[in-house]
Structure formats: structure tokens, C-alpha cells
Design a protein around this motif. Structure first.
Motif, PDB file in Angstrom:
ATOM      1  N   VAL A 177       0.857  -1.181   0.000  1.00  0.00           N
ATOM      2  CA  VAL A 177       0.000   0.000   0.000  1.00  0.00           C
ATOM      3  C   VAL A 177       0.895   1.233   0.000  1.00  0.00           C
ATOM      4  O   VAL A 177       1.825   1.319   0.807  1.00  0.00           O
ATOM      5  N   PRO A 178       0.663   2.200  -0.890  1.00  0.00           N
ATOM      6  CA  PRO A 178       1.478   3.405  -0.867  1.00  0.00           C
ATOM      7  C   PRO A 178       1.322   4.169   0.448  1.00  0.00           C
ATOM      8  O   PRO A 178       0.210   4.331   0.944  1.00  0.00           O
ATOM      9  N   VAL A 179       2.466   4.597   1.007  1.00  0.00           N
ATOM     10  CA  VAL A 179       2.474   5.356   2.256  1.00  0.00           C
ATOM     11  C   VAL A 179       2.855   6.790   1.916  1.00  0.00           C
ATOM     12  O   VAL A 179       3.907   7.041   1.332  1.00  0.00           O
ATOM     13  N   ILE A 180       1.983   7.732   2.297  1.00  0.00           N
ATOM     14  CA  ILE A 180       2.187   9.136   1.959  1.00  0.00           C
ATOM     15  C   ILE A 180       2.492   9.905   3.249  1.00  0.00           C
ATOM     16  O   ILE A 180       1.717   9.860   4.215  1.00  0.00           O
ATOM     17  N   GLU A 181       3.628  10.604   3.274  1.00  0.00           N
ATOM     18  CA  GLU A 181       4.036  11.397   4.433  1.00  0.00           C
ATOM     19  C   GLU A 181       3.436  12.801   4.316  1.00  0.00           C
ATOM     20  O   GLU A 181       3.658  13.506   3.324  1.00  0.00           O
ATOM     21  N   LEU A 182       2.679  13.224   5.330  1.00  0.00           N
ATOM     22  CA  LEU A 182       2.037  14.534   5.331  1.00  0.00           C
ATOM     23  C   LEU A 182       2.451  15.297   6.576  1.00  0.00           C
ATOM     24  O   LEU A 182       2.370  14.770   7.693  1.00  0.00           O
ATOM     25  N   SER A 183       2.871  16.541   6.407  1.00  0.00           N
ATOM     26  CA  SER A 183       3.252  17.362   7.553  1.00  0.00           C
ATOM     27  C   SER A 183       3.065  18.828   7.204  1.00  0.00           C
ATOM     28  O   SER A 183       2.893  19.191   6.030  1.00  0.00           O
ATOM     29  N   GLY A 184       3.106  19.689   8.241  1.00  0.00           N
ATOM     30  CA  GLY A 184       2.981  21.126   8.024  1.00  0.00           C
ATOM     31  C   GLY A 184       1.583  21.624   8.246  1.00  0.00           C
ATOM     32  O   GLY A 184       0.803  21.048   9.010  1.00  0.00           O
ATOM     33  N   THR A 185       1.222  22.700   7.549  1.00  0.00           N
ATOM     34  CA  THR A 185      -0.111  23.281   7.686  1.00  0.00           C
ATOM     35  C   THR A 185      -1.141  22.352   7.052  1.00  0.00           C
ATOM     36  O   THR A 185      -0.798  21.487   6.226  1.00  0.00           O
ATOM     37  N   ASP A 218      -0.800  22.558   3.339  1.00  0.00           N
ATOM     38  CA  ASP A 218       0.426  21.891   2.888  1.00  0.00           C
ATOM     39  C   ASP A 218       0.263  20.375   2.893  1.00  0.00           C
ATOM     40  O   ASP A 218       0.758  19.694   1.984  1.00  0.00           O
ATOM     41  N   MET A 219      -0.400  19.835   3.929  1.00  0.00           N
ATOM     42  CA  MET A 219      -0.614  18.388   3.976  1.00  0.00           C
ATOM     43  C   MET A 219      -1.491  17.942   2.814  1.00  0.00           C
ATOM     44  O   MET A 219      -1.221  16.926   2.157  1.00  0.00           O
ATOM     45  N   LYS A 278      -9.472  23.280   4.517  1.00  0.00           N
ATOM     46  CA  LYS A 278      -8.225  23.750   3.899  1.00  0.00           C
ATOM     47  C   LYS A 278      -7.414  22.576   3.357  1.00  0.00           C
ATOM     48  O   LYS A 278      -6.804  22.674   2.276  1.00  0.00           O
ATOM     49  N   GLU A 279      -7.404  21.456   4.086  1.00  0.00           N
ATOM     50  CA  GLU A 279      -6.664  20.289   3.611  1.00  0.00           C
ATOM     51  C   GLU A 279      -7.267  19.754   2.315  1.00  0.00           C
ATOM     52  O   GLU A 279      -6.537  19.380   1.385  1.00  0.00           O
ATOM     53  N   MET A 280      -8.601  19.728   2.229  1.00  0.00           N
ATOM     54  CA  MET A 280      -9.237  19.304   0.984  1.00  0.00           C
ATOM     55  C   MET A 280      -8.899  20.252  -0.159  1.00  0.00           C
ATOM     56  O   MET A 280      -8.704  19.810  -1.293  1.00  0.00           O
ATOM     57  N   ARG A 281      -8.829  21.544   0.128  1.00  0.00           N
ATOM     58  CA  ARG A 281      -8.462  22.503  -0.924  1.00  0.00           C
ATOM     59  C   ARG A 281      -7.035  22.234  -1.396  1.00  0.00           C
ATOM     60  O   ARG A 281      -6.728  22.359  -2.591  1.00  0.00           O
ATOM     61  N   GLY A 282      -6.149  21.865  -0.473  1.00  0.00           N
ATOM     62  CA  GLY A 282      -4.790  21.507  -0.852  1.00  0.00           C
ATOM     63  C   GLY A 282      -4.747  20.261  -1.711  1.00  0.00           C
ATOM     64  O   GLY A 282      -3.984  20.197  -2.694  1.00  0.00           O
ATOM     65  N   ILE A 283      -5.547  19.249  -1.360  1.00  0.00           N
ATOM     66  CA  ILE A 283      -5.610  18.032  -2.177  1.00  0.00           C
ATOM     67  C   ILE A 283      -6.035  18.380  -3.602  1.00  0.00           C
ATOM     68  O   ILE A 283      -5.444  17.914  -4.586  1.00  0.00           O
ATOM     69  N   ILE A 293       0.640  11.088   9.122  1.00  0.00           N
ATOM     70  CA  ILE A 293       0.354  12.507   9.319  1.00  0.00           C
ATOM     71  C   ILE A 293       1.102  13.049  10.537  1.00  0.00           C
ATOM     72  O   ILE A 293       0.989  12.507  11.642  1.00  0.00           O
ATOM     73  N   THR A 294       1.851  14.129  10.324  1.00  0.00           N
ATOM     74  CA  THR A 294       2.517  14.838  11.412  1.00  0.00           C
ATOM     75  C   THR A 294       2.051  16.293  11.361  1.00  0.00           C
ATOM     76  O   THR A 294       2.633  17.126  10.643  1.00  0.00           O
ATOM     77  N   PRO A 295       0.993  16.626  12.078  1.00  0.00           N
ATOM     78  CA  PRO A 295       0.454  17.987  12.007  1.00  0.00           C
ATOM     79  C   PRO A 295       1.324  18.983  12.781  1.00  0.00           C
ATOM     80  O   PRO A 295       2.207  18.591  13.545  1.00  0.00           O
TER      81      PRO A 295
END
Length: 365
Positions: free
Chosen positions: A4-12, A15-16, A73-78, A154-156
Motif C-alpha cells: 500500500v502506498p504510504v504518503i508522508e504529510l506534515s505542516g499546515t 500543505d498536507m 483547507k486540507e481538501m483545498r490543498g488536495i 500525518i505529522t500535524p
């Protein structure tokens, strides 16, 4: 072995979302371009098209902005990262709420005979081997969805880190966090479905919680759009919360509990959508899972729970779900993944596809 692809998300939050959208751009665009046909095939007597479904989903936006501006905001980034519209990302994230359109009292007049769904389980320290608590599920959707499976690490900027199982472009399906909170779900179709907060928002807000009580509160004290059964575990306590759009009931847990796709609580049975369950598979899966948990009380461990996820009683409408032979993947319900979590230890074992065919891989915070 499938990975399974693992996606690293961090920041605002934005940005995530941007990183999520960029990393899975091709999958998200394919998802957006093809999911309407899945909804159309499963709503044969309901005229649906992409613009009208997007407009239906946009009715939730005001509730979402009030509930969690950061997740909006995260959805807008996606959307920006994937090069699609915000409406399309909100549409993807409303996938379980769109299941409500299949119910006779809401829209559809005929249900697909192959319809069934997830099996969740919650094992407290009293029932787990060595005093360990576990939570997990098989996640059953049309086989089509399996292609879009991913894991978000996820690292918020603030709050606990999270491991969140999801589909490309969607905020989250289930998972755990570094505060020791774990969560899984079942779809239940309630008669009071309405515009409101969609399930991925509730899941992510719950998994952003520092305390198990706040995670539970995100589910039961929110203006929900529809019915979902939420299971939570952490800090030595566990909850199984049946919810409709406006009501909830906490089910009693005696060591462990399993749940499937029908209301069990006496207060919630009145919200069961008439004729939503076109067969007794949900009742079979719940009894099989509950009996397994009771039989192995005190010895339940990850390997035992993996055995449960492979159960084929009432095949193909079973815990390890399979579509009927020759059925189109856009309508065939399958186990698209299974997961077993130890929230206190901060790891989950994730199996893409059917557990009877594929192996589990461990991911840790």
C-alpha cells in the motif's frame, strides 16, 4: 505481496493536502473521472450525473467549515495538488453519504442484491491476550475502491501524529494516533440522513484528539450527515457508538464487541431504513464475529484476529467478503482492506484486499 502506498504529510493543513494531492495525483484524477459510473451502476432507478451529485455534496460545506476549517483547507490543498476542483474532492469524500441515496426511502427504488459491508471488532484489555487491547475491521466496498487504497502518515503542526488508512483524495477512513486512540467504522443507513458533517471529517477530527473522550465526542456530538457506527479504543476504555444523523446510542461492551451494518441498540432500531438490508448477511457476520470473540476471550491477539478477518461463513456475503462470480468490480462488494490495530503500542497491521488471499504488513508511528 501487495503493498500500500504510504504518503508522508506534515505542516499546515493546506500543505498536507497539497502533498497528498501531488503524491497521488494520477490516482485521484482516475478516481474523480470514474466514480460517477460506480454510483450510477448502483443506482439503476435513480438518475444521477456528476454535476448533480457534486451539488448534492456541496450542501454539506457550511457544516464542514464550522466543524473543522482546517480539514476544509486540507481538501483545498488536495484539489490543488491533484489538479482537480474542490467540488470534486468534496464529492470523493462524501462517498459513504452517497450510499444513502441507494436507500428506498431516500432515493433508490431497487437495491443491488449484492450489497453488504464492513465488520468491526473492539477487544478490551480484559479480553485481549496479556492484557492488550485491539481494534480493527474488514472494510468492504465495491472492489473498484481497492485500487485507490493508501496509508497517510500525518505529522500535524500541533496535536498527535496519526496513521490513517484512506483512499486517494479522501481525508481518512480509520486509523490510530500517538495519543493511543484507535477508530474504525461500519456504515448504517439511517432514515434521518440530511446535509451535515461527513464521516471522513469526523474520523480525522477524532484521530486529532489527545483524549479518547474527545475522539468519542467528535462522533456523537457533531451534526452528522447520516448514520455510521463508530468504534473507539484507547486509555483502557472502549466505545461502540451507533449514530444516525441526529441521535446516538452507546452499546454495552463486555470484554469485546463486533458490529456490522444494521442497528442493534433498542433506541436506534427505529432509524433502520426499511428494506435497506436486502439479505441477512449483516446479521450472520455480527453473530459469527461476536461468537469468535467470546470463544477466544483472554487469548485474543493479532494472529487470532487475522483468523477472524478470513472467515467465510455465509460465503460470499461473509466477513472476508467476495463478490459473486463474474460480477463487475464496480458493483461487486469485496473486502478492499482489513486492519488490526494496537492503539496503545502505536502500530497497525494492514492487509490490502481479501485477507484470505493477501498478507498483512505492519506500520508503526
Amino acid at each position: 505481496m501487495k503493498t500500500v502506498p504510504v504518503i508522508e504529510l506534515s505542516g499546515t493543513p493546506f500543505d498536507m493536502g497539497l502533498a497528498h494531492g501531488r503524491a497521488l495525483k494520477n490516482l485521484i484524477r482516475e478516481f474523480v473521472d470514474s466514480v460517477t459510473e460506480v454510483h450510477r451502476m448502483n443506482n439503476g432507478y435513480l438518475s444521477v450525473d456528476k454535476p448533480s451529485l457534486e451539488t448534492f455534496c456541496m450542501k454539506n460545506l457550511g457544516f464542514l467549515e464550522k466543524f473543522s476549517p482546517d480539514l476544509v483547507k486540507e481538501m483545498r490543498g488536495i484539489a490543488e495538488g491533484a489538479g482537480v476542483t474542490f467540488r470534486e474532492i468534496l464529492y470523493l469524500n462524501s462517498f459513504l453519504e452517497l450510499e444513502d441515496l441507494r436507500a428506498p426511502s431516500v432515493g433508490a427504488r431497487v437495491l443491488p442484491d449484492g450489497l453488504w459491508g464492513c465488520t468491526t471488532f473492539n477487544v478490551t484489555r480484559e479480553a485481549g491476550e496479556g492484557g492488550r487491547a485491539y481494534i480493527g475491521q474488514t472494510y468492504d466496498m465495491e472492489k473498484y475502491y481497492e485500487k485507490f487504497l493508501c496509508l497517510l502518515r500525518i505529522t500535524p503542526e500541533k496535536g498527535p501524529s496519526q496513521l490513517v488508512v484512506s483512499f486517494a483524495g479522501i481525508l481518512g477512513l480509520n486509523g490510530l494516533n500517538s495519543a493511543g486512540v484507535g477508530a474504525v467504522i461500519n456504515k448504517v443507513t439511517a432514515t434521518d440522513a440530511r446535509p451535515g458533517v461527513i464521516y471522513p471529517f469526523i474520523m480525522r477530527k477524532a484521530l486529532a484528539s489527545e483524549r479518547i473522550g474527545d475522539a468519542l465526542g467528535a462522533a456523537i456530538f457533531s451534526p452528522r450527515a447520516g448514520g455510521i457506527n463508530y468504534q473507539f479504543a484507547g486509555s483502557g476504555v472502549a466505545f461502540c457508538a451507533e449514530t444516525s444523523a441526529a441521535y446516538y446510542q452507546l452499546l454495552e461492551i463486555d470484554g469485546s464487541i463486533a458490529h456490522t451494518n444494521h442497528f442493534v441498540g433498542s433506541d436506534m432500531r427505529r432509524f433502520e431504513t426499511p428494506n435497506w438490508l436486502s439479505h441477512g448477511g449483516s446479521m450472520v457476520r455480527r453473530q459469527v464475529a461476536d461468537n469468535f470473540l467470546k470463544k477466544h476471550r483472554g487469548t485474543l491477539n493479532p494472529e487470532k484476529l487475522k483468523e477472524l478477518t478470513r472467515d467465510h461463513t455465509n460465503h460470499p456475503r461473509c466477513i472476508c467478503a467476495h463478490g459473486f462470480p463474474g460480477e463487475d468490480p464496480r458493483t461487486a462488494f469485496h473486502t478492499v482492506f482489513a486492519v488490526i490495530m494496537d492503539p496503545e503500542a502505536g502500530w497497525l497491521d494492514l492487509c490490502p484486499g481479501n485477507p484470505c488471499e493477501n498478507g498483512y504488513e505492519r506500520h508503526a508511528l
